[in-house]
Every structure is written in C-alpha cells, then in structure tokens.
Design an enzyme around this catalytic site. Structure first.
Site, PDB file in Angstrom:
ATOM      1  N   VAL A  82       0.857  -1.188   0.000  1.00 51.70           N
ATOM      2  CA  VAL A  82       0.000   0.000   0.000  1.00 51.70           C
ATOM      3  C   VAL A  82       0.891   1.236   0.000  1.00 51.70           C
ATOM      4  CG1 VAL A  82      -1.815   1.219   1.249  1.00 51.70           C
ATOM      5  CG2 VAL A  82      -1.750  -1.289   1.282  1.00 51.70           C
ATOM      6  N   CYS A  83       0.696   2.099  -0.977  1.00 55.83           N
ATOM      7  CA  CYS A  83       1.491   3.330  -1.071  1.00 55.83           C
ATOM      8  C   CYS A  83       1.293   4.166   0.190  1.00 55.83           C
ATOM      9  CB  CYS A  83       1.078   4.124  -2.297  1.00 55.83           C
ATOM     10  SG  CYS A  83       1.916   5.726  -2.421  1.00 55.83           S
ATOM     11  N   VAL A  84       2.368   4.391   0.905  1.00 51.92           N
ATOM     12  CA  VAL A  84       2.279   5.088   2.183  1.00 51.92           C
ATOM     13  C   VAL A  84       1.752   6.511   2.026  1.00 51.92           C
ATOM     14  CG1 VAL A  84       4.719   5.814   2.191  1.00 51.92           C
ATOM     15  CG2 VAL A  84       3.493   5.541   4.362  1.00 51.92           C
ATOM     16  N   ALA A  87      -1.965   6.368   1.237  1.00 57.26           N
ATOM     17  CA  ALA A  87      -2.717   5.832   2.375  1.00 57.26           C
ATOM     18  C   ALA A  87      -2.866   6.856   3.497  1.00 57.26           C
ATOM     19  CB  ALA A  87      -2.042   4.576   2.897  1.00 57.26           C
TER      20      ALA A  87
END
Length: 135
Positions: A82-84, A87
């Site tokens: 998940v792209c930080v 997110a």
C-alpha cells in the site's frame, strides 16, 4: 520440460465498490493459477489504497473484497503493498503510523503493508509483467 508460468505484479488504482478496477484486478489475480501463473505483488495506489481499509464492512449480498485480497495473499503468498503517501492522506494507517499521528488504532492491518514507490519499481523490474487496473 514444461514452460514455467509468469510472475505478475498488479497496480490497483481504483477504490473498491465505486469502480470496477479493484474487482477486475482481484478476479484476474484469482484466475492466474489455473493458467500456471501467479501474482507476486499487488501495489495499491491513489484511491486503490481503500482496498486495504481494515474496517470495510460490505453488505452480505456484495463480495467482501478485503477478505478476498487476504485470501489471495494466503493462496499465492503475494505481497499486498500500500502506497504510504496515498494511504496516510486518506486516513489508512498501520499501527506505527497511527501512533506517530496521534490516533488510537490502526485502520490498515497485515497482510497489507505500507511501502513506498520503490517497491512498485522493484516489482516492475523483477517480475515478468506489471499490469495496471485503473478507473
């Protein structure tokens, strides 16, 4: 000698339940083993990060995409990345980020993991195919 299957990475940019992208990506990934292939990593980007929302509770007559992503992880041993940046700006935090931002509980749980775009680049370079599912 039989040919070896391909290893795929997927990028999912669509939110669950509001666009078809995430459901299409999931169905594609679930179908790969029957063709001798597998998914090594799924990278959730932009609104696609909502696929990892731990409090997702769809009605009983709709597919539970969160549970199906978790099952995909179990069956194919794929990473759920998940792209930080995407997110955090959308309120999806693992335990570490929740504490860092002063929140009492995470909204993203394992097997999903926050990571950067470097992991997407790694997937693009190391797996046979990178397929994007976007709205």
């Amino acid at each position: 000698m039989a040919p070896q299957g391909l290893t795929y990475a997927l990028m999912v940019q669509g939110a669950p339940y509001s666009q078809q992208a995430s459901h299409s990506a999931l169905r594609f990934a679930e179908a790969l083993p029957a063709q001798g292939h597998r998914v090594a990593a799924v990278f959730f980007y932009h609104d696609g990060v909502y696929n990892a929302a731990s409090m997702m509770s769809p009605p009983q007559d709709e597919p539970h995409l969160l549970e199906r992503w978790r099952a995909l992880h179990q069956v194919q041993q794929c990473e759920l990345l998940v792209c930080v940046a995407s997110a955090i700006r959308r309120g999806l935090l693992d335990e570490s980020e929740a504490k860092r931002h002063g929140h009492s509980h995470p909204t993203l749980e394992a097997p999903f993991e926050l990571t950067g775009l470097g992991q997407l680049m790694h997937a693009a370079l190391h797996y046979d195919r990178l397929i994007t599912f976007a709205p």
